[in-house]
Scaffold this active site. Structure first.
Site, PDB file in Angstrom:
ATOM      1  N   GLY A   1       0.831  -1.205   0.000  1.00 24.78           N
ATOM      2  CA  GLY A   1       0.000   0.000   0.000  1.00 24.78           C
ATOM      3  C   GLY A   1       0.859   1.247   0.000  1.00 24.78           C
ATOM      4  O   GLY A   1       0.547   2.238   0.664  1.00 24.78           O
ATOM      5  N   GLY A   2       1.936   1.217  -0.778  1.00 26.81           N
ATOM      6  CA  GLY A   2       2.972   2.254  -0.715  1.00 26.81           C
ATOM      7  C   GLY A   2       2.739   3.487  -1.546  1.00 26.81           C
ATOM      8  O   GLY A   2       3.679   4.269  -1.754  1.00 26.81           O
TER       9      GLY A   2
ATOM     10  N   ASP B   1       0.535  -1.333  -4.728  1.00 21.54           N
ATOM     11  CA  ASP B   1      -0.669  -0.538  -4.487  1.00 21.54           C
ATOM     12  C   ASP B   1      -1.667  -0.886  -5.580  1.00 21.54           C
ATOM     13  O   ASP B   1      -1.431  -1.797  -6.388  1.00 21.54           O
ATOM     14  CB  ASP B   1      -0.360   0.962  -4.457  1.00 21.54           C
ATOM     15  CG  ASP B   1      -1.294   1.714  -3.497  1.00 21.54           C
ATOM     16  OD1 ASP B   1      -2.515   1.675  -3.725  1.00 21.54           O
ATOM     17  OD2 ASP B   1      -0.808   2.323  -2.529  1.00 21.54           O
TER      18      ASP B   1
ATOM     19  N   ARG C   1       3.226   1.795   5.923  1.00 21.90           N
ATOM     20  CA  ARG C   1       3.336   3.170   6.400  1.00 21.90           C
ATOM     21  C   ARG C   1       1.958   3.802   6.484  1.00 21.90           C
ATOM     22  O   ARG C   1       1.264   3.971   5.472  1.00 21.90           O
ATOM     23  CB  ARG C   1       4.234   3.986   5.469  1.00 21.90           C
ATOM     24  CG  ARG C   1       4.359   5.457   5.854  1.00 21.90           C
ATOM     25  CD  ARG C   1       5.290   6.178   4.908  1.00 21.90           C
ATOM     26  NE  ARG C   1       5.369   7.592   5.200  1.00 21.90           N
ATOM     27  CZ  ARG C   1       6.091   8.144   6.184  1.00 21.90           C
ATOM     28  NH1 ARG C   1       6.793   7.366   6.985  1.00 21.90           N
ATOM     29  NH2 ARG C   1       6.108   9.439   6.360  1.00 21.90           N
TER      30      ARG C   1
ATOM     31  N   HIS D   1      -3.471   2.793  10.866  1.00 23.73           N
ATOM     32  CA  HIS D   1      -4.268   3.807  11.564  1.00 23.73           C
ATOM     33  C   HIS D   1      -5.525   4.192  10.789  1.00 23.73           C
ATOM     34  O   HIS D   1      -6.379   4.908  11.306  1.00 23.73           O
ATOM     35  CB  HIS D   1      -3.416   5.039  11.901  1.00 23.73           C
ATOM     36  CG  HIS D   1      -3.259   6.021  10.788  1.00 23.73           C
ATOM     37  ND1 HIS D   1      -3.079   7.365  11.006  1.00 23.73           N
ATOM     38  CD2 HIS D   1      -3.249   5.860   9.437  1.00 23.73           C
ATOM     39  CE1 HIS D   1      -2.969   7.996   9.849  1.00 23.73           C
ATOM     40  NE2 HIS D   1      -3.068   7.109   8.889  1.00 23.73           N
TER      41      HIS D   1
END
Length: 390
Positions: free
Chosen positions: A231-232, A256, A292, A296
């Site tokens: 998911g960069g 991604d 990264r 969250h």
């Protein structure tokens, strides 16, 4: 405290305000102390006014940015009046004067005389395009969710949000879509968000300042997948790794969605692969899988899907690098708690405490090996995670 002590203290504070120390750590300590002092001496009405008028600060900061007031003042060496500032924006002079007085009263610009304004260090900050984009993003991309939150939480009997399709965001923006999907139809908001993210990290330390990646890649061959950025995005971290370690041996892989990878940076030595992290991880036995600011964005249930997909591909000596915020179990900084509430109202997600991270890893069959923090204020850290029992 005796009057003489108060006088001496005020003189010292005024001296610091005129010539603050250059050392960043000392400045941070003074800033924290000044905040505590301000709250300690705050009168009841000051407290209420500070809270109820706080949305106006964000609103006027965006208006001033749109009117180019910050940029205009920064570009000039001499003070400007309302007529000058209005001309730069093509705005009404009376309105411009009202906005300028508000900005000066909140320290965002200096009022040097009647209807005479100049830039200060805060003006310099607010003239930066990336920070202006952040103001726009929160004004238009988060404020409606915050406005909807009190009623939403009351109706849900104050349950912790955990469903990405049932959050204050859906109510505030009148949509049934999750925020990520809705954002794809909002090019202006998406653009502001991207510029804001870049501005936050351009001037800071990064995970590579606290992790020696050569240790993780020791003994690798050209065929070894040494770094998989899951998911960069468009590949900033892959590019940073290749720049920091130009002689790194092994495969650096960016993953991604198809649309995101199609516009990825053209970095020598970086493979670009379309991959959905909700599906099994196709690259097996990599030295390091990197996430990264992915965790969250999701509640625990969703995070466990991502973690388990990666765990199934890990070798015993593989590590998972979680580059994210860690809120201390006690004494959290406002920078962290502000973002936690923003994640809650928009995504039903959260910024996690140390205990919450450990519990999440344990539920996925993973174990935290060490933590390397590169921003003490916000708690931004790299967590090195391995398979439980290895």
């Amino acid at each position: 405290m005796a009057n003489v002590d108060v006088t001496q203290t005020l003189e010292a504070l005024n001296a610091l305000a005129t010539a603050p120390p250059s050392d960043p750590e000392v400045r941070k300590q003074l800033y924290n102390a000044a905040q505590k002092l301000g709250l300690a001496v705050e009168a009841p009405y000051d407290t209420v006014y500070r809270i109820i008028y706080s949305p106006i600060l964000l609103t006027v900061a965006q208006i001033a940015g749109n009117m180019r007031i910050f940029k205009t003042l920064v570009e000039k060496d001499t003070p400007l009046n309302s007529v000058d500032l209005a001309a730069a924006a093509g705005a009404d002079v009376t309105l411009t004067g009202r906005i300028a007085r508000y900005l000066a009263s909140h320290g965002m610009i200096n009022e040097v005389d009647e209807d005479s304004f100049a830039a200060n260090h805060i003006t310099q900050t607010l003239s930066i395009e990336g920070f202006r984009a952040g103001i726009k993003h929160y004004m238009h991309g988060t404020m409606p969710s915050l406005q909807a939150a009190p009623e939403f939480l009351e109706e849900t009997q104050y349950a912790n949000p955990s469903d990405m399709l049932h959050t204050p965001f859906q109510r505030g923006f009148r949509t049934d879509l999750p925020r990520f999907v809705w954002f794809q139809s909002q090019p202006d908001l998406s653009a502001n968000f991207g510029v804001w993210m870049g501005a936050q990290h351009d001037r800071k330390m990064t995970w590579l300042d606290v992790i020696d990646f050569r240790e993780l890649a020791h003994g690798s061959t050209p065929e070894t997948p040494v770094f998989v950025d899951v998911g960069g995005g468009i590949g900033h971290q892959c590019a940073l790794l290749r720049s920091r370690y130009p002689d790194l041996v092994g495969r650096v892989i960016l993953q991604d969605s198809t649309t995101v990878v199609a516009r990825a940076l053209q970095t020598t030595g970086v493979e670009k692969t379309a991959h959905d992290f909700w599906t099994p991880q196709p690259v097996h036995a990599a030295r390091a899988y990197y996430l990264r600011y992915i965790m969250h964005d999701y509640p625990d249930e969703k995070c466990l899907v991502i973690l388990r997909n990666i765990k199934a591909a890990m070798a015993p000596d593989s590590v998972l690098l979680i580059d994210d915020m860690i809120i201390p179990n006690k004494g959290a900084h406002p920078n962290a708690t502000d973002r936690d509430i923003a994640m809650m109202v928009n995504f039903a997600a959260m910024e996690r405490t140390e205990k919450q991270w450990r519990a999440l890893f344990a539920a996925a069959g993973l174990k935290l090996r060490r933590v390397a923090t590169y921003n003490q204020t916000s708690g931004e850290s790299v967590q090195v995670v391995g398979i439980e029992g290895h």
